[in-house]
Enzyme design. Structure first.
Site, PDB file in Angstrom:
ATOM      1  N   ALA A 168      32.903   6.930  35.291  1.00  0.00           N
ATOM      2  CA  ALA A 168      33.399   5.840  36.139  1.00  0.00           C
ATOM      3  C   ALA A 168      34.047   4.746  35.296  1.00  0.00           C
ATOM      4  CB  ALA A 168      32.250   5.264  36.968  1.00  0.00           C
ATOM      5  N   TYR A 169      33.442   4.452  34.181  1.00  0.00           N
ATOM      6  CA  TYR A 169      33.980   3.443  33.259  1.00  0.00           C
ATOM      7  C   TYR A 169      35.337   3.889  32.711  1.00  0.00           C
ATOM      8  CZ  TYR A 169      34.233   0.669  28.908  1.00  0.00           C
ATOM      9  OH  TYR A 169      34.626  -0.147  27.870  1.00  0.00           O
ATOM     10  N   ASN A 170      35.385   5.138  32.248  1.00  0.00           N
ATOM     11  CA  ASN A 170      36.634   5.656  31.691  1.00  0.00           C
ATOM     12  C   ASN A 170      37.760   5.649  32.716  1.00  0.00           C
ATOM     13  OD1 ASN A 170      35.326   6.099  29.293  1.00  0.00           O
ATOM     14  ND2 ASN A 170      35.073   8.298  29.576  1.00  0.00           N
ATOM     15  N   SER A 172      38.231   3.600  35.142  1.00  0.00           N
ATOM     16  CA  SER A 172      38.748   2.234  35.314  1.00  0.00           C
ATOM     17  C   SER A 172      39.588   1.815  34.114  1.00  0.00           C
ATOM     18  CB  SER A 172      37.592   1.242  35.531  1.00  0.00           C
ATOM     19  OG  SER A 172      36.830   1.058  34.344  1.00  0.00           O
ATOM     20  N   LYS A 173      39.151   2.176  32.924  1.00  0.00           N
ATOM     21  CA  LYS A 173      39.887   1.782  31.723  1.00  0.00           C
ATOM     22  C   LYS A 173      41.246   2.471  31.633  1.00  0.00           C
ATOM     23  CE  LYS A 173      37.189  -1.248  29.829  1.00  0.00           C
ATOM     24  NZ  LYS A 173      37.622  -2.677  29.841  1.00  0.00           N
TER      25      LYS A 173
END
Length: 261
Positions: A168-170, A172-173
């Protein structure tokens, strides 16, 4: 002897952020705090944009001790009206906004892609992608009117290499990187340069974690990044005239760890 065609004063000015007003979100701690210190020591007016009032006050006090002109603004990057108020307060205090560094983002615990929920994605997307977009939109008219602006958004080394457990973090980045490239293309004619930093400067709390140990194992330089001394100089360059012909790029400030991708 100095080269006869080189004007050292002009060259120094090109690399300078003296008198520039730069907003650094999430500068109450970590990478944001390090960049705030580096830019302040280099002569910039620093806006410490931070949701935690205590941490914001600490960074402001540190900058004041260094005789750095600064402004603390409490801001939740999940709220567009607060972001717009942050920019308005900056312009009211300093009369301008030259640079914006979108460093802040809400974080959640790592998990396998099979376990990622819609809520997990939303938390990262709202604080990361939308928070970055809203801040960019808020500074855009001021930078366009000035014919000069520098925006530095934050990607992730994990996003570039597809780090396990960071789904999920990746996402967004990588969305932030796509947004940044489009803004770089659209706003270049307005004198606004947009670039991305993908750092590896883990906070002390990360030491001992599996992700940190894996980074240390694979990093060619074999050490963690320093927020002020390693990430700060790249932010400095990207907020100066020295990067006047560089836009839409991602700077991997990670000790060469991306070489494993």
């Amino acid at each position: 002897m100095p080269h006869p065609e080189i004007d050292s004063t002009a060259t120094q000015a090109m690399h300078s952020v003296l008198g520039r007003t730069i907003i650094v979100t999430g500068s109450g701690q970590g990478v944001g705090r390090g960049m705030a210190h580096h830019l302040g020591k280099a002569g910039a007016n620093v806006v410490v944009a931070e949701w935690n009032a205590e941490k914001m006050a600490r960074t402001c006090a540190e900058l004041t001790e260094l005789s750095v002109p600064n402004l603390g603004v409490e801001v939740d990057i999940n709220e567009r009206d607060q972001i717009e108020a942050m920019v308005a307060a900056t312009v009211k205090k300093f009369g301008r906004v030259d640079g914006l560094i979108n460093n802040a983002q809400t974080f959640r615990a790592n998990m396998p892609v099979a376990e990622v929920s819609a809520d997990d994605v939303e938390v990262f997307y709202h604080s990361g992608v939308l928070g970055t977009l809203w801040a960019m939109q808020a500074v855009y008219p001021h930078m366009k009117d000035a014919g000069w602006g520098r925006i530095v958004n934050f990607g992730s080394s994990m996003g570039r290499v597809g780090g396990a457990g960071f789904g999920a973090y990746n996402a967004s980045k990588e969305a932030i990187r796509g947004l940044s490239r489009t803004a770089a293309r659209e706003w270049a004619q307005d004198g606004i340069i947009v670039n991305i930093i993908a750092p590896a400067a883990a906070p002390p709390r990360a030491e001992g974690s599996a992700a940190f140990e894996e980074f240390m194992r694979t990093c060619p330089m074999g050490r963690n990044g320093d927020s002020e001394l390693d990430v700060g100089p790249i932010a400095h360059f990207l907020c100066s005239d020295a990067c006047r012909f560089v836009t839409g790029h991602t700077f991997m400030v990670d000790g060469g760890n991306f070489l494993w991708s």
